[in-house]
Enzyme design. Structure first.
Site, mmCIF file in Angstrom:
data_model
loop_
_atom_site.group_PDB
_atom_site.id
_atom_site.type_symbol
_atom_site.label_atom_id
_atom_site.label_comp_id
_atom_site.label_asym_id
_atom_site.label_seq_id
_atom_site.Cartn_x
_atom_site.Cartn_y
_atom_site.Cartn_z
ATOM 1 C CG ASN A 350 -10.387 42.148 101.402
ATOM 2 O OD1 ASN A 350 -10.190 42.448 100.235
ATOM 3 N ND2 ASN A 350 -11.499 42.454 102.038
ATOM 4 C CG HIS A 352 -1.726 39.670 102.074
ATOM 5 N ND1 HIS A 352 -1.397 38.712 103.008
ATOM 6 C CD2 HIS A 352 -0.544 40.074 101.527
ATOM 7 C CE1 HIS A 352 -0.077 38.548 103.033
ATOM 8 N NE2 HIS A 352 0.457 39.360 102.146
ATOM 9 C CB CYS A 353 -6.760 36.249 102.700
ATOM 10 S SG CYS A 353 -6.694 37.215 104.217
ATOM 11 C CB ILE A 354 -7.900 35.488 97.761
ATOM 12 C CG1 ILE A 354 -7.755 36.882 97.146
ATOM 13 C CG2 ILE A 354 -9.036 35.439 98.773
ATOM 14 C CD1 ILE A 354 -8.964 37.316 96.311
#
Length: 364
Positions: A350, A352-354
């Site tokens: 989501n 934070h990951c991208i």
């Protein structure tokens, strides 16, 4: 320029996410075995996030050569779009980790990347282009960088900027990461390359998280000695036991400054599942299995804090408002921005990951 020393030797450390960001980096999604319909729905979600980010921070989006023009057309003109080769769009994991020192100087750390598991259980092969992204960003920005000696992803740790790091045993001790290193040796490496003093080990990450349990899908550091933890009250849901284990550790732990840790419970969305229509738009591949009915690793903890704003994924109408109210109460001085994020979730992570921040170079 690659440095021969280490961050700890040079007085550099990873600050909290509440530190001022100069720029946010993203990579444009297109991989058809991960993003449905060649990434087009996900690209719209990324563009919505970028538009929101641009209100408070500069944004750079890297794209493949084939996607440069489509991305340029889709993204706001204020966003910087650059061509760069990579394998998939998880910039938190493939991009460099930005550190600072007491004078406000910024340096970067490049980690070795093996697609969350290498040949043992990685999600794709090859991953060599992803492994080169951090060095490319360092060359592009002119910032000096350290090459860390271990396999690591940016989503595998959270820091409070005051010496405490949170991670999971499931991920960092997984045999597909650094099987030659003991737990103590991994801690020593984290101390050397992130300038931290204490590691708080949670047993597991979110249920059905294909990154082997990244901590950023389970927990988010909201301030000194304060974290938000994904929580599940349903005893029949496997997430319930995982969250209770994490709570047991956190309730007994002390941070690097000796403080007890305040834990804020975030509701678990759903559970949410991949639909038939969504699965039909994903091309099958060897590493990534995307099947209808598969449980999605949905979590409100996978948010971004940047320059006075909380960018929070909207995942489930039944719990979105409750989660946003809890997060707003935890950080009342911050402006909360909800981002429709199911299309990002379908790829396996989501907000934070991208996203990967570059730090403001001013001191303070």
């Amino acid at each position: 320029m690659e440095l021969a020393s280490t961050p700890k030797q040079d007085g550099f450390y990873l600050p909290a996410e509440t530190h001022q960001h100069q720029r946010i980096l993203l990579a444009w999604p297109e991989r058809p075995d991960n993003w449905r319909l060649g990434g087009k729905p996900a690209q719209q979600a990324f563009a919505t996030l970028v538009e929101a980010l641009l209100e408070v921070v500069a944004v750079t989006v890297v794209t493949s050569a084939e996607q440069f023009q489509p991305a340029r057309r889709c993204l706001p003109k204020q966003a910087q779009v650059l061509e760069m080769s990579f394998d998939d769009a998880w910039m938190r994991d493939i991009g460099p980790t930005a550190l600072r020192n007491s004078a406000g100087e910024v340096r970067l750390v490049s980690w070795h990347f093996n697609a969350w598991g290498g040949l043992e259980d990685g999600l794709y092969f090859p991953w060599d282009k992803d492994d080169q992204v951090a060095q490319k960003v360092a060359e592009l920005t002119g910032l000096p960088y350290y090459q860390a000696p271990i396999v690591m992803e940016g989503g595998a740790f959270h820091c409070d900027g005051e010496g405490t790091l949170y991670t999971t045993e499931e991920c960092l001790l997984h045999p597909s990461r650094n099987p030659q290193l003991s737990k103590a040796q991994i801690e020593a490496c984290l101390q050397e390359y992130l300038g931290i003093e204490r590691v708080i080990w949670l047993p597991q990450g979110l249920v059905n998280d294909e990154t082997n349990g990244h901590v950023d899908n389970l927990l988010h550091v909201m301030g000194p000695a304060k974290v938000a933890l994904t929580w599940c009250d349903d005893p029949n849901d496997p997430q319930s036991a995982i969250s209770q284990q994490a709570m047991a550790v956190l309730s007994q732990a002390r941070d690097a400054r000796g403080r007890a840790i305040e834990v804020i419970k975030l509701p678990l969305p759903g559970p949410l599942y991949l639909t038939e229509a969504e699965a039909a738009g994903i091309e099958p591949s060897q590493g990534m299995k995307r099947q209808a009915g598969e449980r999605l690793g949905a979590s409100y903890a996978n948010l971004l804090i940047s320059n006075g704003c909380l960018f929070v994924p909207e995942l489930d109408p039944a719990t979105d408002d409750q989660a946003k109210a809890i997060l707003q109460a935890a950080m009342p001085e911050y402006r909360l921005v909800g981002i429709p994020a199911r299309e990002i979730l379908l790829g396996g992570g989501n907000i934070h990951c991208i996203t990967q921040p570059l730090l403001e170079t001013r001191s303070g």
